[in-house]
Design an enzyme around this catalytic site. Structure first.
Site, short mmCIF file in Angstrom:
data_model
loop_
_atom_site.label_atom_id
_atom_site.label_comp_id
_atom_site.label_asym_id
_atom_site.label_seq_id
_atom_site.Cartn_x
_atom_site.Cartn_y
_atom_site.Cartn_z
N CYS A 82 -2.27 3.34 -11.67
CA CYS A 82 -2.01 3.46 -10.23
C CYS A 82 -2.85 4.55 -9.59
O CYS A 82 -3.36 4.38 -8.48
CB CYS A 82 -0.53 3.72 -9.98
SG CYS A 82 0.07 5.34 -10.58
N HIS A 85 3.93 8.08 -9.80
CA HIS A 85 3.21 6.97 -9.16
C HIS A 85 2.64 7.47 -7.85
O HIS A 85 3.15 8.41 -7.24
CB HIS A 85 4.19 5.81 -8.93
CG HIS A 85 3.58 4.61 -8.29
ND1 HIS A 85 2.55 3.89 -8.86
CD2 HIS A 85 3.85 3.99 -7.10
CE1 HIS A 85 2.22 2.88 -8.07
NE2 HIS A 85 2.99 2.92 -7.00
N ASP A 126 0.01 -0.84 -1.84
CA ASP A 126 0.15 -0.46 -3.25
C ASP A 126 -0.52 -1.51 -4.11
O ASP A 126 0.04 -2.58 -4.35
CB ASP A 126 1.63 -0.32 -3.61
CG ASP A 126 1.84 0.37 -4.95
OD1 ASP A 126 0.87 0.45 -5.74
OD2 ASP A 126 2.97 0.83 -5.21
#
Length: 285
Positions: free
Chosen positions: A79, A117, A133
């Site tokens: 991520c 994250h 995202d």
């Protein structure tokens, strides 16, 4: 990012600037439509993968290293790398981008580590705010309306963003009233802070996830992307899984290293000279 880097990134996503209406100066206008298109294309072309963890490659959260990996080497990443690189592209295209920290919900509703994250808050030219995202694996295919509190339908499922309350299971209370919980199909995905962060804030989280025996990224291999028909393909070690947009699933094992490398190359666009092996399998404790 300079103009050449932006063009190279867009080519990585399979699109040219001329695909969208231009703003003054010739760059694509930072509209919601452009954001949605880029978001989906990113999910379809740049895989979520933790191969670096098991290939002995360092994860470096610096602009040049992110672009070298995602654009130059045509790889994916975690991520931090995917949303970090995507944020650089969006900023270069005129979007107002803010990095936000999140903690992922795990077993029994417990929250993960701080800086677990990173996600993006993106503002378009009309003042609309979106949660983008492209680095959470199976998540929304399109950006979510940041300020909406009702259900949001997406090709991947039904999403909801709500104000976070106390997390009794983990003994954690929301840092502030503005903290948000993101739900997918009724399941809490992660708790999002709204305080702006810098890419350097996530270095410790990236280090922990790439080194700790407690991180699921050190204990397993994954390479996954959204397919053009809205499904998903995933290679977990030597198991290749194809999930259709209707939820149907096919899975097969890959016997040889050549088969594994071919799937990485042909289905994910990832060129490797050797098959990654789970490093934690050789660790004790």
């Amino acid at each position: 990012m300079n103009s050449e880097q932006v063009d190279a990134y867009l080519r990585r996503l399979g699109v040219e600037r001329s695909a969208w209406p231009a703003a003054p100066g010739g760059a694509p206008s930072a509209t919601t439509g452009v954001l949605r298109d880029l978001h989906l294309r990113h999910l379809q072309t740049v895989p979520f993968e933790n191969l670096s963890v098991h290939l002995g490659e360092e994860i470096v959260l610096e602009e040049k290293r992110l672009l070298d990996k995602v654009v130059g080497a045509r790889r994916g990443g975690l991520c931090y790398e995917l949303n970090g690189a995507f944020g650089l592209l969006l900023t270069a295209l005129g979007f107002d981008v803010t990095l936000l920290a999140a903690r992922v919900y795990g077993e029994e509703g417990r929250l993960g580590i701080p800086y677990d994250h990173v996600a993006l808050r993106v503002r378009t030219v009309d003042g609309s705010d979106w949660l983008a995202d492209v680095g959470f694996g199976a998540h929304s295919h399109l950006p979510l309306a940041f300020g909406a509190r009702g259900e949001q339908e997406d090709p991947a499922g039904t999403f909801r963003i709500v104000e976070a309350g106390p997390d009794e299971a983990a003994g954690v209370r929301a840092v502030g009233a503005a903290d948000l919980d993101v739900f997918m199909d009724g399941r809490a995905e992660y708790r999002l802070e709204v305080r702006p962060r810098g890419l350097g804030d996530f270095v410790v989280g990236a280090w922990w996830h790439s080194t700790s025996p407690r991180s699921h990224f050190t204990r397993s291999l994954v390479c996954s992307r959204v397919t053009e028909d809205g499904g998903r393909i995933t290679l977990s070690g030597r198991r290749f899984k194809v999930t259709g947009s209707d939820g149907t699933r096919k899975e097969r094992g890959l016997e040889t290293d050549e088969e594994v490398l071919e799937v990485y190359r042909e289905r994910f666009g990832v060129e490797l000279d050797r098959v990654p092996v789970v490093r934690s399998a050789d660790r004790s404790g």
